[in-house]
Write a protein that holds these residues in place. Sequence first.
Motif, PDB file in Angstrom:
ATOM      1  N   GLN A 230      10.016   9.318  -2.478  1.00  0.00           N
ATOM      2  CA  GLN A 230      11.017   8.269  -2.668  1.00  0.00           C
ATOM      3  C   GLN A 230      11.070   7.447  -1.383  1.00  0.00           C
ATOM      4  O   GLN A 230      11.681   7.861  -0.392  1.00  0.00           O
ATOM      5  CB  GLN A 230      12.370   8.892  -2.989  1.00  0.00           C
ATOM      6  CG  GLN A 230      12.386   9.692  -4.288  1.00  0.00           C
ATOM      7  CD  GLN A 230      13.679  10.438  -4.514  1.00  0.00           C
ATOM      8  OE1 GLN A 230      14.679  10.193  -3.835  1.00  0.00           O
ATOM      9  NE2 GLN A 230      13.682  11.370  -5.457  1.00  0.00           N
ATOM     10  N   LEU A 231      10.415   6.302  -1.417  1.00  0.00           N
ATOM     11  CA  LEU A 231      10.251   5.479  -0.222  1.00  0.00           C
ATOM     12  C   LEU A 231      11.285   4.364  -0.196  1.00  0.00           C
ATOM     13  O   LEU A 231      11.389   3.581  -1.140  1.00  0.00           O
ATOM     14  CB  LEU A 231       8.844   4.886  -0.183  1.00  0.00           C
ATOM     15  CG  LEU A 231       8.519   3.952   0.988  1.00  0.00           C
ATOM     16  CD1 LEU A 231       8.531   4.705   2.304  1.00  0.00           C
ATOM     17  CD2 LEU A 231       7.152   3.279   0.766  1.00  0.00           C
TER      18      LEU A 231
ATOM     19  N   VAL B 258       0.836  -1.206   0.000  1.00  0.00           N
ATOM     20  CA  VAL B 258       0.000   0.000   0.000  1.00  0.00           C
ATOM     21  C   VAL B 258       0.870   1.255   0.000  1.00  0.00           C
ATOM     22  O   VAL B 258       0.616   2.209  -0.750  1.00  0.00           O
ATOM     23  CB  VAL B 258      -0.951   0.001   1.216  1.00  0.00           C
ATOM     24  CG1 VAL B 258      -1.729   1.315   1.290  1.00  0.00           C
ATOM     25  CG2 VAL B 258      -1.916  -1.181   1.151  1.00  0.00           C
ATOM     26  N   MET B 259       1.908   1.256   0.821  1.00  0.00           N
ATOM     27  CA  MET B 259       2.772   2.427   0.908  1.00  0.00           C
ATOM     28  C   MET B 259       3.540   2.653  -0.389  1.00  0.00           C
ATOM     29  O   MET B 259       3.748   3.803  -0.811  1.00  0.00           O
ATOM     30  CB  MET B 259       3.723   2.279   2.094  1.00  0.00           C
ATOM     31  CG  MET B 259       3.011   2.319   3.434  1.00  0.00           C
ATOM     32  SD  MET B 259       4.095   2.067   4.865  1.00  0.00           S
ATOM     33  CE  MET B 259       5.037   3.598   4.873  1.00  0.00           C
ATOM     34  N   ASP B 260       3.954   1.588  -1.058  1.00  0.00           N
ATOM     35  CA  ASP B 260       4.636   1.732  -2.343  1.00  0.00           C
ATOM     36  C   ASP B 260       3.720   2.396  -3.372  1.00  0.00           C
ATOM     37  O   ASP B 260       4.149   3.275  -4.129  1.00  0.00           O
ATOM     38  CB  ASP B 260       5.089   0.368  -2.867  1.00  0.00           C
ATOM     39  CG  ASP B 260       6.281  -0.202  -2.108  1.00  0.00           C
ATOM     40  OD1 ASP B 260       6.979   0.574  -1.428  1.00  0.00           O
ATOM     41  OD2 ASP B 260       6.504  -1.426  -2.189  1.00  0.00           O
ATOM     42  N   ALA B 261       2.462   1.953  -3.401  1.00  0.00           N
ATOM     43  CA  ALA B 261       1.510   2.528  -4.352  1.00  0.00           C
ATOM     44  C   ALA B 261       1.244   3.994  -4.039  1.00  0.00           C
ATOM     45  O   ALA B 261       1.164   4.837  -4.945  1.00  0.00           O
ATOM     46  CB  ALA B 261       0.205   1.736  -4.328  1.00  0.00           C
ATOM     47  N   ALA B 262       1.120   4.326  -2.751  1.00  0.00           N
ATOM     48  CA  ALA B 262       0.885   5.712  -2.355  1.00  0.00           C
ATOM     49  C   ALA B 262       2.094   6.583  -2.674  1.00  0.00           C
ATOM     50  O   ALA B 262       1.950   7.701  -3.194  1.00  0.00           O
ATOM     51  CB  ALA B 262       0.563   5.778  -0.863  1.00  0.00           C
ATOM     52  N   ALA B 263       3.281   6.090  -2.370  1.00  0.00           N
ATOM     53  CA  ALA B 263       4.502   6.861  -2.607  1.00  0.00           C
ATOM     54  C   ALA B 263       4.656   7.217  -4.089  1.00  0.00           C
ATOM     55  O   ALA B 263       5.093   8.323  -4.437  1.00  0.00           O
ATOM     56  CB  ALA B 263       5.714   6.071  -2.128  1.00  0.00           C
TER      57      ALA B 263
END
Length: 350
Positions: A59-60, A48-53
């Motif tokens: 740059q996560l 989820v965080m990758d998609a949001a970033a």
Amino acid sequence: MKRLLIQVVTLFFVASTSYAQPITVTFINPGHKQNNPTGAFWHNVSKVMDAAAEDLDIQLTTLYAERNHIVMKKLAQQALVSNSDYLVLVDEKGVITDALLTAAGEHKRVTFLLNSPDKLALKRLAAKGVGVIGSVTPDNYQAGRMLAKLLHQSLPDELQKTGERNTMLALLGDVATNAAIEREQGLLAYTNRNYGVNLVDRVDAQWSEKNAYELATGLLQRFPDTKLIWCANDAIARGAAQAATELNIRDQVHIGGINWDEGHEKAIDVSLGGHVLLGGYLLTEIRKFHDRKISAIGEQKIAIFRPYSENFRPLYDALHGSGLRHIDFKQFTTGGQSYNIKTLNQQIKF
């Protein structure tokens, strides 16, 4: 003239759909990078965080502790002296707090996700110079109570109206973690006030399917009239379901868990979910804070849990597949949409 107008419109569109500057964020994920016996929860948090970033020009960098608190402490100490604009940390069992208090470095933009230090620890961190700018945590008390209620309500009407007490077992998470403690408190808030449920035993299953299977095998033989098994997560619930199946009593036992794990609907009767989405929400808050749209993130406890139903199939499939990129996370930084299960599901559905 027409070409000039097109260029102006194009520049306006780019300006209105991009951010002033990228942000660097380091997330220390306490879980495993791949699936494991405790379930895919932490793996899905990162998805989820990758998609949001990607949507938020962030740059996560995600570092995995692989459920090793010694490794997690070292990663936190390294992140503290990194050049990342923001840190996202998970304070399981106070490990991160200890790491931040004993590390040589400081960081001025630290956030906590899902597990946060208590108020005394936050004061100690502030005194050391660590800049905690906010936290996003789920209302685990809500989840524990809701699961107990839904399990009870899932029984046939004749079992709810006879006046008899229905035997319940509870398989807890790791009772050294805030999430497990708060879920248990929610469970007890329901069972202590409801005569129709008799909670005969509650044991620590350490979030583990294997542990739950072994515990449930013994408990179900000790309490053969068990009607309900409350489980702190879906992995535990799967273990309990396997035990009940092997004892040939699966049909008489209603089992519930938390996480919306893949395939849960084939093995257990009730699953609550939603908290897996909070990492994406925190990144939208970081984006707004960085762009000065909000002055603070603050300590946010969110009642995000919802029972799974087929209405949420689009979001469920996206979590366990590749559809999360259909969500436009940018819209949650403009104030036009509230970040919750329904709005996320609606985006994917249409």
